[in-house]
Enzyme design. Structure first.
Site, mmCIF file in Angstrom:
data_model
loop_
_atom_site.group_PDB
_atom_site.id
_atom_site.type_symbol
_atom_site.label_atom_id
_atom_site.label_comp_id
_atom_site.label_asym_id
_atom_site.label_seq_id
_atom_site.Cartn_x
_atom_site.Cartn_y
_atom_site.Cartn_z
ATOM 1 N N CYS A 1 2.757 -7.958 -25.320
ATOM 2 C CA CYS A 1 3.884 -7.023 -25.413
ATOM 3 C C CYS A 1 4.096 -6.602 -26.876
ATOM 4 O O CYS A 1 4.255 -7.458 -27.757
ATOM 5 C CB CYS A 1 5.130 -7.732 -24.879
ATOM 6 N N HIS B 1 2.008 0.035 -21.838
ATOM 7 C CA HIS B 1 1.824 1.003 -20.757
ATOM 8 C C HIS B 1 1.022 2.245 -21.158
ATOM 9 O O HIS B 1 0.469 2.919 -20.306
ATOM 10 C CB HIS B 1 3.191 1.505 -20.271
ATOM 11 N N CYS C 1 2.381 0.419 -27.192
ATOM 12 C CA CYS C 1 3.089 -0.092 -26.022
ATOM 13 C C CYS C 1 2.067 -0.395 -24.931
ATOM 14 O O CYS C 1 1.087 0.350 -24.780
ATOM 15 C CB CYS C 1 4.095 0.954 -25.523
ATOM 16 N N ASP D 1 3.640 -10.959 -21.273
ATOM 17 C CA ASP D 1 4.268 -9.647 -21.510
ATOM 18 C C ASP D 1 5.635 -9.675 -20.832
ATOM 19 O O ASP D 1 5.923 -10.554 -20.016
ATOM 20 C CB ASP D 1 3.390 -8.536 -20.905
ATOM 21 N N SER D 2 6.433 -8.669 -21.159
ATOM 22 C CA SER D 2 7.750 -8.549 -20.530
ATOM 23 C C SER D 2 7.629 -8.271 -19.025
ATOM 24 O O SER D 2 8.560 -8.538 -18.275
ATOM 25 C CB SER D 2 8.512 -7.398 -21.185
ATOM 26 N N GLU E 1 5.625 3.901 -14.809
ATOM 27 C CA GLU E 1 5.827 2.970 -13.685
ATOM 28 C C GLU E 1 6.070 3.725 -12.375
ATOM 29 O O GLU E 1 5.774 3.212 -11.299
ATOM 30 C CB GLU E 1 6.968 1.996 -14.002
HETATM 31 N N1 DGL Z 1 5.743 -4.374 -22.796
HETATM 32 C C1 DGL Z 1 6.612 -3.512 -23.544
HETATM 33 C C2 DGL Z 1 5.924 -3.147 -24.869
HETATM 34 O O1 DGL Z 1 4.718 -3.152 -24.990
HETATM 35 C C3 DGL Z 1 6.997 -2.280 -22.766
HETATM 36 C C4 DGL Z 1 7.935 -2.563 -21.614
HETATM 37 C C5 DGL Z 1 9.253 -3.175 -22.064
HETATM 38 O O2 DGL Z 1 10.062 -2.482 -22.685
HETATM 39 O O3 DGL Z 1 9.448 -4.354 -21.793
HETATM 40 O O4 DGL Z 1 6.599 -2.836 -25.823
#
Ligand code: DGL
Length: 265
Positions: A73, A186, A184, A10-11, A152
């Site tokens: 992600c 989160h 997403c 993931d990012s 966050e």
């Molecule tokens: N992990 C990203 C997503 O699911 C969210 C956080 C980001 O923008 O990197 O799209």
């Protein structure tokens, strides 16, 4: 049977919601998690940059001898998954297919709202995948870039978050959606407040738990599941380490994370 680890990237640390779902469903699997915390967020970056970063994430996981890769992600799945699948032999699954299948599992779903980062919404990847499979669907997409920072900051119960959600959800509720797709990493943390705000008549589909189910089917189909009678392990590698990431990791994983190592890509 295949006891090699699964690679999940993931990012940042948000993809640990997917790790948690995979651990719950497939407790025997070893997992190597990579979070590109040095370069998070991906959601506001250009498609070219997201593809380059995602490619580097996959290359790192391949050095860990993983048997399959999960793109946890949504933004990376939306922009990079087809390229990654074409480039590498190893099975690579993303979160979009799973989310779309979960929406369509309800034969009544006709009016779907999608909330996600700007990058994911701009790709229209979910919209295309849904529209291809069920004709006549009303699909309302909404970029919700303020939600990742609010989550966050752990402002989930904060009135400011409710106000932001109110504004974001209004156009979706005006279209009388019957399903809300959380596209997403989160957003699973928002499920209780979202359900309270939109009521029981709107079904919430989150991509973390549906992705774990999709992965299980893929591994079964390819006879790649780990031996069932064992306890899988988790290792976490991040491209940048800070106290904040450790706190977040605990919240997304809902338990203390194992020792986290820092890696260069
Ligand atoms: N992990 C990203 C997503 O699911 C969210 C956080 C980001 O923008 O990197 O799209």
């Amino acid at each position: 049977m295949n006891n090699s680890a699964l690679g999940i990237f993931d990012s940042g640390v948000g993809g640990l919601t997917v790790v948690r779902a995979v651990q719950e469903l497939l407790p025997a699997e070893n997992i190597v998690y990579l979070g590109d915390t040095a370069r998070v967020p991906y959601g506001s970056k250009s498609p070219e940059t997201i593809r380059r970063f995602s490619d580097e994430d996959v290359r790192y996981l391949l050095t860990q001898q993983v048997k399959a890769i999960v793109v946890a992600c949504n933004t990376a799945t939306a922009h990079a998954l087809p390229m990654l699948q074409e480039r590498y032999q190893i099975p690579i699954v993303g979160v979009i297919e799973a989310g779309v299948e979960a929406v369509l599992a309800d034969p009544e779903a006709q009016r779907v709202g999608i909330i996600a980062t700007r990058g994911t919404i701009a790709s229209h990847a979910y919209q295309h995948a849904l529209a291809q499979r069920r004709t006549g669907m009303v699909i309302v997409e909404q970029a919700t870039p303020l939600l990742v920072p609010l989550i966050e900051e752990n402002w989930i119960e904060h009135p400011a978050t409710r106000q932001v959600l109110d504004t974001y959800l209004q156009p979706l509720l005006e279209k009388q959606i019957d399903t809300l797709l959380l596209a997403c990493t989160h957003y699973p943390l928002l499920v209780p407040i979202l359900q309270e705000m939109i009521g029981d008549r709107v079904r919430i589909v989150d991509s973390a738990s549906t992705c774990a189910l999709h992965l299980q089917h893929e591994l079964m189909r390819r006879a790649m599941l780990a031996e069932p009678e064992r306890a899988g392990t988790l290792s976490i590698a991040l491209t940048d380490l800070s106290d904040q990431f450790e706190v977040l990791a605990k919240r997304f994983l809902r338990k203390c994370p194992p020792h986290i190592t820092r890696v260069e890509l």
